[in-house]
Design a protein around this motif. Structure first.
Motif, short mmCIF file in Angstrom:
data_model
loop_
_atom_site.label_atom_id
_atom_site.label_comp_id
_atom_site.label_asym_id
_atom_site.label_seq_id
_atom_site.Cartn_x
_atom_site.Cartn_y
_atom_site.Cartn_z
N ALA A 76 0.84 -1.20 0.00
CA ALA A 76 0.00 0.00 0.00
C ALA A 76 0.88 1.24 0.00
CB ALA A 76 -0.92 0.00 1.21
N ALA A 77 1.92 1.23 0.80
CA ALA A 77 2.83 2.38 0.88
C ALA A 77 3.43 2.69 -0.50
CB ALA A 77 3.94 2.11 1.89
N ALA A 78 3.81 1.65 -1.23
CA ALA A 78 4.38 1.86 -2.56
C ALA A 78 3.38 2.55 -3.48
CB ALA A 78 4.84 0.53 -3.15
N GLU A 79 2.11 2.16 -3.39
CA GLU A 79 1.08 2.78 -4.24
C GLU A 79 0.81 4.22 -3.82
OE1 GLU A 79 -0.11 1.62 -7.08
OE2 GLU A 79 1.11 -0.17 -6.78
N PHE A 80 0.78 4.49 -2.52
CA PHE A 80 0.54 5.86 -2.07
C PHE A 80 1.72 6.77 -2.45
CE2 PHE A 80 -2.27 3.82 1.28
CZ PHE A 80 -3.44 4.16 0.63
N GLU A 81 2.92 6.21 -2.41
CA GLU A 81 4.09 7.00 -2.82
C GLU A 81 4.00 7.33 -4.31
OE1 GLU A 81 8.80 7.10 -1.85
OE2 GLU A 81 7.86 5.12 -2.00
N LYS A 82 3.57 6.35 -5.10
CA LYS A 82 3.36 6.58 -6.54
C LYS A 82 2.32 7.68 -6.74
CE LYS A 82 3.50 2.26 -8.31
NZ LYS A 82 2.90 1.10 -8.95
N ALA A 83 1.22 7.57 -6.03
CA ALA A 83 0.14 8.55 -6.15
C ALA A 83 0.63 9.95 -5.84
CB ALA A 83 -1.03 8.17 -5.25
N ALA A 84 1.45 10.08 -4.81
CA ALA A 84 1.97 11.40 -4.43
C ALA A 84 2.85 11.97 -5.53
CB ALA A 84 2.76 11.29 -3.12
N LYS A 85 3.62 11.12 -6.17
CA LYS A 85 4.52 11.58 -7.23
C LYS A 85 3.80 11.89 -8.54
CE LYS A 85 8.55 9.26 -5.37
NZ LYS A 85 9.53 8.19 -5.51
N LEU A 86 2.61 11.34 -8.71
CA LEU A 86 1.88 11.50 -9.98
C LEU A 86 0.98 12.72 -10.02
CD1 LEU A 86 0.92 7.79 -10.72
CD2 LEU A 86 2.49 9.23 -12.03
N THR A 87 0.92 13.48 -8.94
CA THR A 87 0.04 14.65 -8.94
C THR A 87 0.79 15.91 -8.52
OG1 THR A 87 -2.07 15.55 -8.16
CG2 THR A 87 -0.79 14.30 -6.56
N ASP A 88 0.34 17.03 -9.06
CA ASP A 88 0.85 18.33 -8.65
C ASP A 88 -0.16 19.04 -7.74
OD1 ASP A 88 3.24 18.09 -10.10
OD2 ASP A 88 2.28 18.81 -11.92
N ASN A 89 -1.35 18.46 -7.62
CA ASN A 89 -2.40 19.02 -6.78
C ASN A 89 -2.00 18.86 -5.32
OD1 ASN A 89 -4.84 18.67 -5.01
ND2 ASN A 89 -5.85 19.39 -6.88
N LYS A 90 -1.87 19.96 -4.61
CA LYS A 90 -1.38 19.91 -3.22
C LYS A 90 -2.29 19.11 -2.29
CE LYS A 90 1.75 23.74 -2.84
NZ LYS A 90 2.82 23.17 -2.03
N ASP A 91 -3.61 19.21 -2.47
CA ASP A 91 -4.53 18.46 -1.61
C ASP A 91 -4.40 16.95 -1.84
OD1 ASP A 91 -5.53 20.71 -0.33
OD2 ASP A 91 -7.17 20.95 -1.78
N LYS A 92 -4.33 16.55 -3.12
CA LYS A 92 -4.18 15.12 -3.43
C LYS A 92 -2.82 14.61 -2.97
CE LYS A 92 -7.37 14.93 -7.32
NZ LYS A 92 -7.50 14.62 -8.75
N LYS A 93 -1.79 15.43 -3.14
CA LYS A 93 -0.45 15.05 -2.71
C LYS A 93 -0.43 14.89 -1.18
CE LYS A 93 3.03 16.71 -5.10
NZ LYS A 93 3.82 15.63 -5.67
N ALA A 94 -1.06 15.82 -0.47
CA ALA A 94 -1.11 15.75 0.99
C ALA A 94 -1.85 14.48 1.44
CB ALA A 94 -1.80 16.99 1.56
N SER A 95 -2.96 14.17 0.78
CA SER A 95 -3.72 12.97 1.12
C SER A 95 -2.90 11.70 0.86
CB SER A 95 -5.02 12.94 0.31
OG SER A 95 -5.73 11.77 0.59
N ALA A 96 -2.21 11.67 -0.27
CA ALA A 96 -1.38 10.50 -0.59
C ALA A 96 -0.26 10.33 0.43
CB ALA A 96 -0.82 10.63 -2.00
N TYR A 97 0.40 11.43 0.81
CA TYR A 97 1.46 11.33 1.82
C TYR A 97 0.90 10.95 3.19
CZ TYR A 97 5.33 13.01 -1.06
OH TYR A 97 6.30 13.13 -2.02
N HIS A 98 -0.28 11.44 3.51
CA HIS A 98 -0.92 11.06 4.78
C HIS A 98 -1.15 9.54 4.79
CE1 HIS A 98 -3.64 11.56 8.28
NE2 HIS A 98 -4.21 10.50 7.76
N ASN A 99 -1.72 9.03 3.71
CA ASN A 99 -1.98 7.59 3.62
C ASN A 99 -0.68 6.79 3.58
OD1 ASN A 99 -4.73 7.98 3.72
ND2 ASN A 99 -5.01 7.89 1.52
N LEU A 100 0.35 7.34 2.95
CA LEU A 100 1.67 6.71 2.97
C LEU A 100 2.16 6.62 4.42
CD1 LEU A 100 4.30 5.64 1.71
CD2 LEU A 100 4.97 8.03 1.32
#
Length: 153
Positions: A76-100
């Motif tokens: 799951a961590a690997a997918e959340f890290e991918k998600a964080a890297k694939l977006t420039d949207n700060k809210d989505k990036k914050a959510s992905a890092y939170h889940n990571l």
């Protein structure tokens, strides 16, 4: 305190699955399976959908959510890290890092969890849930380091 952490974790994970409503049929099917708490089937559907578009933040996020619900925290961590890297949207990036951070916390990788929560706060400094989880992770990291020091003696 564990109950509070579960609540904080759940809030982010549940919200993330609905991001791909307009996605391909595999993703929609995965969302339906996830909502029915059929996390293994959801994972299968999300993986099929990701084959069509490996560069989708939402798809990686949804797959991460289904893996997390199955207790596959490192995956799951690997997918959340991918998600964080694939977006420039700060809210989505914050959510992905939170889940990571949540995934790494559950995997007892507290040092990396602290880093992930800090990255989440860089993208959304007002997020009190992440700030709360960061403090928990810092406490666990300190305890872990103290236990290691005691074992050396």
């Amino acid at each position: 305190m564990k109950k509070q952490l579960f609540i904080v974790i759940s809030l982010f994970l549940c919200g993330g699955v609905m991001m791909a409503n307009n996605a391909n049929p595999d993703i929609r099917s995965g969302n339906a399976k996830y909502n029915d708490k059929e996390y293994t089937q959801a994972e299968i559907e999300y993986r099929k959908g990701i084959q069509a578009d490996k560069q989708s933040e939402e798809r990686s996020n949804n797959l991460g959510n289904s893996l997390y619900q199955q207790g596959k925290y490192k995956a799951a961590a690997a997918e959340f890290e991918k998600a964080a890297k694939l977006t420039d949207n700060k809210d989505k990036k914050a959510s992905a890092y939170h889940n990571l951070g949540n995934s790494l916390y559950k995997a007892e990788d507290f040092g990396s969890s602290v880093d992930a929560y800090k990255n989440a706060l860089k993208n959304n400094p007002k997020d009190e849930q992440t700030r709360f989880n960061l403090e928990l992770a810092k406490q666990k990291l300190q305890q872990q380091q103290q236990n290691q020091d005691q074992n050396k003696d």
